[in-house]
Design a protein around this motif. Structure first.
Motif, short mmCIF file in Angstrom:
data_model
loop_
_atom_site.label_atom_id
_atom_site.label_comp_id
_atom_site.label_asym_id
_atom_site.label_seq_id
_atom_site.Cartn_x
_atom_site.Cartn_y
_atom_site.Cartn_z
N ARG A 274 -3.50 2.48 -7.82
CA ARG A 274 -2.10 2.71 -8.17
C ARG A 274 -1.62 4.06 -7.62
NH1 ARG A 274 -3.48 -0.91 -12.12
NH2 ARG A 274 -1.84 -2.13 -13.06
N TYR B 78 -2.61 10.94 0.32
CA TYR B 78 -3.12 9.60 0.08
C TYR B 78 -4.46 9.63 -0.65
CZ TYR B 78 0.52 8.49 3.38
OH TYR B 78 1.74 8.39 3.99
N PRO C 101 -0.90 6.05 -3.48
CA PRO C 101 -0.66 5.73 -2.07
C PRO C 101 -1.96 5.68 -1.26
CG PRO C 101 0.76 7.53 -2.79
CD PRO C 101 -0.21 7.27 -3.89
N ALA D 245 6.05 2.33 5.42
CA ALA D 245 5.60 1.54 4.27
C ALA D 245 5.32 0.11 4.73
CB ALA D 245 6.67 1.55 3.19
N GLY E 242 6.42 -5.38 1.21
CA GLY E 242 5.87 -6.21 0.16
C GLY E 242 4.65 -5.63 -0.53
N ALA E 243 4.28 -4.42 -0.21
CA ALA E 243 3.11 -3.80 -0.83
C ALA E 243 3.48 -2.41 -1.34
CB ALA E 243 1.96 -3.71 0.16
N ASP E 244 3.43 -2.24 -2.64
CA ASP E 244 3.70 -0.93 -3.22
C ASP E 244 2.55 0.02 -2.90
OD1 ASP E 244 6.04 -1.82 -4.33
OD2 ASP E 244 5.14 -2.29 -6.27
N ARG E 245 2.89 1.22 -2.55
CA ARG E 245 1.92 2.30 -2.35
C ARG E 245 1.00 2.09 -1.14
NH1 ARG E 245 2.24 0.83 -7.53
NH2 ARG E 245 0.34 -0.38 -7.40
N SER F 249 -4.83 0.25 -2.75
CA SER F 249 -3.51 0.67 -3.23
C SER F 249 -3.19 0.03 -4.58
CB SER F 249 -2.42 0.36 -2.21
OG SER F 249 -2.16 -1.02 -2.13
N LEU F 250 -3.65 -1.19 -4.79
CA LEU F 250 -3.43 -1.86 -6.07
C LEU F 250 -4.33 -1.30 -7.16
CD1 LEU F 250 -3.16 -5.57 -4.86
CD2 LEU F 250 -1.30 -4.13 -5.74
#
Length: 188
Positions: free
Chosen positions: A49, A119, A51, A81, A84-87, A45-46
């Motif tokens: 960038r 995703y 989902p 979701a 604390g974690a985007d996407r 996910s990082l």
């Protein structure tokens, strides 16, 4: 750092930029599959960038993809979701014991195709192959499988059996992760 190396090894093996389904499975219970799958999903996910979905294929409480589809016709009620974690998102595939045996092949293929629309990667956290035959069955519907092996714990013959059986079920084993490796340094 090692999970980033694993991510780039998997990403480098891809034939195109299409969304993919990646299975993490161990030969025997207690190898650390859930930890590795969760770390891989977070890294993906990082790095992408985009989902990423961590899909728990074990039984458990709460809403599941299978029950949400049956009740509402949508997977949305089962997906949450990760704080604390985007996407990064997570869901459970089904609530029943051996959930993958409860969903037939065409339905599972349809579910995974539906998830690929949303995703960049769907990371399956599966039960150990020796404890759940459904983990072997799902490998056929994945773009690849990664075997998780606990250092100094798993037997070579058992790991070879899991690899061969996944391939016999039509899956593709991309590689093996050696988990909980210790560096033995002499006291002197």
């Amino acid at each position: 750092p090692d999970i980033v190396k694993l991510f780039y090894a998997v990403d480098g093996a891809r034939q195109n930029d299409a969304p993919y389904v990646l299975q993490f499975v161990a030969a025997t219970p207690g190898e650390g599959t859930s930890t590795i799958a969760a770390a891989f999903a977070a890294t993906a996910s990082l790095e992408y960038r985009l989902p990423v979905l961590l899909l728990d294929c074990g039984p458990g409480p709460g809403p599941s993809i299978a029950s949400a589809l049956a009740e509402t016709g949508s997977v949305e009620p089962a997906i949450e979701a990760v704080a604390g974690a985007d996407r990064l998102f997570r869901a459970r595939l089904a609530n029943a014991p051996n959930p993958l045996l409860q969903i037939d092949g065409p339905d599972l293929r349809d579910i995974l195709s539906l998830l690929k629309e949303r995703y960049a990667a769907i990371v399956l956290d599966c039960a150990a192959a020796s404890a759940a035959n459904d983990s072997l069955r799902v490998s056929h519907h994945c773009d690849g499988s990664v075997l998780v092996v606990r250092a100094e714990h798993a037997r070579r013959r058992t790991v070879a059996w899991a690899r061969d059986t996944i391939e016999r079920f039509g899956g593709v084993v991309l590689g093996t992760v050696l988990n909980r490796r210790e560096m033995h340094v002499p006291d002197w």
